[in-house]
Design an enzyme around this catalytic site. Structure first.
Site, PDB file in Angstrom:
ATOM      1  N   ASP A  97      32.640  18.444   0.472  1.00 17.08           N
ATOM      2  CA  ASP A  97      32.597  18.519   2.185  1.00 17.08           C
ATOM      3  C   ASP A  97      34.272  18.246   2.264  1.00 17.08           C
ATOM      4  OD1 ASP A  97      31.804  18.854   4.486  1.00 17.08           O
ATOM      5  OD2 ASP A  97      30.739  16.816   3.980  1.00 17.08           O
ATOM      6  N   HIS A 145      31.186  20.939   5.188  1.00 15.87           N
ATOM      7  CA  HIS A 145      30.630  21.587   5.965  1.00 15.87           C
ATOM      8  C   HIS A 145      30.775  22.092   7.581  1.00 15.87           C
ATOM      9  CE1 HIS A 145      29.485  17.166   7.560  1.00 15.87           C
ATOM     10  NE2 HIS A 145      29.493  17.655   8.776  1.00 15.87           N
ATOM     11  N   SER A 179      32.367  14.451  12.779  1.00  8.80           N
ATOM     12  CA  SER A 179      32.739  15.919  11.284  1.00  8.80           C
ATOM     13  C   SER A 179      33.955  15.842  11.396  1.00  8.80           C
ATOM     14  CB  SER A 179      31.377  15.942  10.991  1.00  8.80           C
ATOM     15  OG  SER A 179      29.806  16.239  10.669  1.00  8.80           O
TER      16      SER A 179
END
Lengths: 476, 505
Positions: A92, A61, A171
């Site tokens: 992901d 992402h 992230s």
């Protein structure tokens, strides 16, 4: 200098800062509600880290819809241009490479450890809220569980929950324990503090093994719905021997791994060597996780064995793991151009999750019921029809040729000139080949009809495209 | 610059954790406000009208659709009624369902007289109320019902505002149109007015020149709606006949035919009107004569235009629904002109009324307990809108499989599938251990037998014990569970225990 750095890396596996990078992405996302349009470029930052093979690993992402990816090293002034080599939107995880060898100078690839145990300490590294300096936060492993991955929206895998602060920008950063990476920070909970999630090493490892052959295939789909066997009556009725356990097969998705192998009514007692408990869990280290995890860790094509109780008899069955392509309809999509067809100002799109999300946050309440039926229930009620693509009239670009039409947008196209529509390409071909005077549409649900003057629609097609700024009349 | 972290939001709850208390169809009526409410200047000559207007106090109790063997707390509502020939009291029926006690008051007196609902038609929605004590009607004067209603001008809205305070408020007619009222789905002639009085819409009679022209049903902002007197007259006439026939309804889904390309494709001229029939409900007036895909051109000799309206000589353009509900009664046969596959033909229709429970998923269930079957703690109910109502804003919050079933099948009853059977709850017991969290599952079979009614569920459970020793409940595909198993030998003992524990009777 080089020696010093190496020594630094060798001595202190517990200090991975130099292998963590800030990932800065310039991206352009498609506007699914105006499918020929891209949103203006925007930018975002995440984190990444060097792994074996010269790859920088980060979240899918972070780099989704990227047009340019820049990696910024700790205490190095100039950013390095990177390209996305493999991107697994279902888990992901993505890996990047940098052409410039200078980037790798002094960086040590981080190694992966095993799934961490609950209550053990972990440290996260990354660039929360952007920033120039690597930030680290500590916490403990709260639990190992099975959870939906928000980036895809249509996949669930193992996750680890931690109370280490994981914030936007973290992230893709490594989660560190005993000198090894045990996971990658990736999602949090809106409105909940002290709850962050990371992708544990078994899931990352699946991605790493997957790309070894140069192609990313993704995770397989068992294609199985089961019920737990808590009910004593159900155990007796299924003739489950005392001391044994399992789940009862309730429904099977056409095309999934167990299609043609398992049957409704079977008791699935084990997958590979993992015995399934009555609540559907298997033991994974010191955690209990749903048996789906055992199916999940297979590569597409890799055999999975099942111990099954059928008609009171125990059997061992084996099947190659398969992936359901139509599962993409249930996922958020990235790095793809939306598909559409414009005809006489009518804009048709395939029904999928991206379309539904264009209806707004309340789409579950506002979408026509037949649309929701196709999306969520058809494959169970009509398995033979599971793969069919459903076409929706997404919008009407007003022009006198269509402005008197009364049907609501969002309707499912059932037939065109009496031909049952089987997909967007089929609709386009049917309209292209129509030699009659009218294109007559019949819509599902309302059972309403509408018609376009075929020649008039063709005559104004160029004008409508010019007026509404549509570069191409279709992307099938 | 954005920073990235995908944020999970809570999944949409398909099943509410705790059922909100089911709402009554109307808020319990406040006793009519007195002090503090500005009273509009009285219209002259209202003095005689007070002898025709009565207050109706209704107590009632709705069933608890989450526990269908029990009732919720009681409610109380107030309405206005008008005295009509008989003498009887005419009132709208919207709030009368599940009444336990009806009382009437007159002339602002405190005394309450017991009354009975003689007839309530929720598809009017209109009702007739009888008062057994002949003394009640002493001093009261029936009001005539006007044959026609005004399309504009001033009218009076009459009611008692508490003790001995009579109000005749002004309202202005904006329009006469066709509308359905309350829980009714039948379009009736409607008076659309503007008025500034507060809390109206509780059956206040609307009067002009000494005649009733309507009974109010609702008010939002300044717009006050009333069922127009031609409907009231037809209702009174029908109420005098046995059996009562009610109001007829077309029972179709349709679309306008304004698109020239579609008109040409269907073979319709530019100016001849007509609407395209999309669906024909099997229990409606059009069933048996009109089919989906037909163009409906006229009913009973009256032409329908392309937007579904006809030209009424007095009221102008009105919805064609009125051609079914006014001027004919259910059971009457009328002719309809249609265009079917390019051919014009005349078909004969038998008019039908469509009360709420005629639907496969009943639109409303009033005046009797919800039906249910409980076996071994498994509670089965027929899917209905009142049941869905227990989810609150059910169109948004109800379970998706139930919403889809309601939407697709709800209006299409059939002899072999009269109802949709739903397992609505499991009352936890050792017998059903493992299933106690299951609810809201559409049932397809019990013990191998298809079930499309509660009778079928009963028959399957109460028939000869299954050879396997287990009752098997199967659910329609695509739901969270496919099959439930109950030990047949243990069921009788468990049933007694469960009924005691949960107060099921």
């Amino acid at each position: 200098m080089l020696t010093l750095l190496l020594v630094h890396g060798l001595l202190a596996g517990a200090v991975p800062e130099d292998s963590v990078v800030r990932v800065q992405v310039y991206r352009s996302r498609p506007d699914w509600s105006v499918p020929w349009r891209q949103f203006p470029v925007d930018s975002a930052t995440g984190s990444g880290f060097l792994v074996e093979g010269g790859y920088v690993m980060t979240n899918a992402h972070v780099v989704a819809n990227a047009r340019q990816v820049l990696l910024k090293r700790h205490h190095v002034a100039d950013p390095f241009v990177a390209r996305v080599v493999f991107q697994g939107d279902d888990c992901d995880v993505a890996v990047l490479k940098v052409e410039d060898p200078a980037f790798y100078k002094g960086m040590v690839p981080l190694r992966f450890g095993a799934l961490p145990k609950a209550r053990t300490k972990v440290t996260t590294y990354g660039f929360p809220l952007g920033g120039e300096e690597v930030s680290s936060t500590g916490g403990i492993v709260s639990r190992v569980e099975w959870r939906s991955y928000a980036h895809s929206g249509g996949d669930a895998h193992l996750v680890v929950q931690t109370d280490a602060a994981i914030n936007p920008g973290n992230s893709g950063g490594p989660v560190w324990q005993d000198g090894k990476v045990v996971g990658m920070a990736f999602q949090g909970f809106l409105g909940m503090d002290n709850v962050g999630f990371f992708i544990p090493s078994p899931v990352v490892d699946h991605f790493v093994r997957d790309i070894r052959d140069g192609t990313y295939n993704g995770f397989p789909d068992a294609g199985l719905r089961t019920g737990d066997m808590i009910s004593p009556a159900l155990k007796r009725e299924r003739r489950l021997p005392a001391g044994r356990s399992g789940v009862v097969v309730e429904a099977i998705q056409p095309g999934g791994t167990v299609d043609g192998i398992l049957q409704p009514g079977d008791v699935l007692m084990a997958v590979d060597k993992d015995a399934i408990r009555d609540d559907g869990n298997v033991t994974l280290g010191d955690a209990q996780v749903p048996y789906f995890h055992t199916f999940d860790l297979k590569q597409v094509g890799e055999p999975v064995s099942m111990t099954v109780l059928r008609d009171g008899k125990e059997q061992k069955l084996t099947a190659p793991s398969r992936r359901l392509a139509r599962g993409d309809r249930q996922r958020n999509r990235y790095n793809v151009k939306p598909r559409y067809l414009v005809h006489g100002g009518l804009v048709f799109v395939p029904l999928d999750m991206e379309y539904l999300r264009t209806l707004g946050a309340e789409w579950r309440a506002t979408a026509p019921r037949e649309v929701l039926w196709h999306q969520f229930m058809r494959e169970w009620e009509k398995p033979a029809d599971a793969d069919r693509e459903v076409v929706v009239l997404a919008r009407v670009l007003k022009h006198p040729v269509n402005s008197q039409m009364t049907m609501g947008t969002g309707s499912v196209v059932a037939t065109v000139n009496g031909h049952a529509v089987t997909g967007l390409a089929d609709l386009a071909a049917t309209l292209d080949e129509n030699t009659g005077k009218y294109d007559v549409f019949q819509f599902e649900g309302s059972n309403a009809q509408e018609a376009l003057d075929h020649a008039a629609a063709h005559a104004v097609q160029a004008l409508i495209m010019k007026t509404y700024g549509i570069p191409k009349d279709r992307n099938l | 610059m954005n920073t990235l972290l995908t944020l999970l939001s809570w999944a949409f709850p398909l099943v509410a954790a705790a059922a909100p208390p089911p709402g009554a169809p109307l808020a319990p009526g406040k006793a009519v406000a007195t002090a503090g409410v500005p009273v509009p200047a009285p219209v002259p000559s209202s003095n005689g009208l007070r002898k025709s207007v009565v207050s109706i106090r209704v107590s009632g109790q709705d069933w608890d659709w989450r526990a269908p063997w029990s009732k919720q707390g009681p409610w109380m509502r107030s309405y206005t009624g008008v005295v009509v020939a008989g003498p009887r009291i005419l009132v709208t029926a919207t709030g009368l369902g599940n009444a336990t006690l009806v009382e009437v008051q007159k002339l602002g007196e405190e005394k309450r007289y017991p009354a009975r609902i003689r007839l309530a038609d929720y598809e009017g929605p209109l009702a007739l109320v009888d008062v057994d004590d002949p003394a009640f009607f002493t001093d009261l004067v029936p009001l005539p019902l006007a044959a026609d209603v005004p399309v504009d001008g001033e009218v009076q809205v009459l009611r008692w505002l508490g003790s001995n305070q009579f109000e005749a408020a002004r309202a202005n007619v904006r329009q006469v149109r066709v509308e359905d009222h309350g829980m009714s789905r039948t379009g009736v002639l409607t008076l659309d007015m503007t008025a500034s009085i507060s809390e109206a819409g509780r059956s206040e009679p609307v009067v002009r020149q000494g005649q009733v022209v309507g009974l109010t049903t609702s008010k939002s902002d300044d717009v006050l709606l009333a069922i127009a007197s031609p409907m009231l007259r037809q209702f009174l006439a029908a109420a005098g006949q046995q059996p009562y026939r009610g109001f007829a309804r077309a029972g179709v889904a349709w679309q306008k035919l304004v698109n020239p390309a579609l008109r040409a494709h269907l073979g319709l001229g530019e100016k001849e009107g007509g609407i395209l029939i999309n669906k024909v409900l099997p229990h409606g007036s059009c069933a048996g004569g009109v089919e989906p895909g037909d163009v409906l051109l006229s009913v009973d000799g009256t032409r329908i235009d392309a937007s579904g309206q006809f030209d009424h000589p007095r009221y102008g353009r009105l919805s064609f629904a009125l051609l079914f509900s006014l001027g004919h009664l259910p059971g009457d046969r009328v002719k309809a002109d249609i265009l079917r596959a390019g051919t014009r033909q005349t078909v004969e229709l038998t008019l039908r009324r469509m009360p709420g429970e005629a639907d496969k998923v009943p639109a409303y269930v009033l005046d009797h307990a919800p039906e249910y079957v409980e076996r071994g703690g498994l509670v089965f109910q027929a899917l209905s809108i009142p049941y869905l109502g227990t989810f609150g804003d059910w169109r948004r919050r109800g379970p998706l499989p139930l919403l889809i079933a309601q939407d697709v099948q709800g209006s299409f009853p059939s002899a072999d599938a009269p109802r949709l059977v739903v397992l609505t709850a499991v009352l936890p017991d050792a017998l059903n251990l493992g299933y106690q969290d299951e609810r809201d599952l559409i049932v397809s079979r019990v013990n191998g037998q298809p079930v499309a009614s509660l009778e079928a569920v009963k028959a399957a459970f109460d028939g000869p014990p299954p050879a396997s020793g287990f009752h098997i409940v199967e659910f329609a595909p695509g739901q969270s569970m496919a099959r439930m198993v109950v030990d047949a030998a243990e069921l009788p003992a468990a049933s007694a225990r469960i009924q005691e524990l949960y107060g099921v009777n």
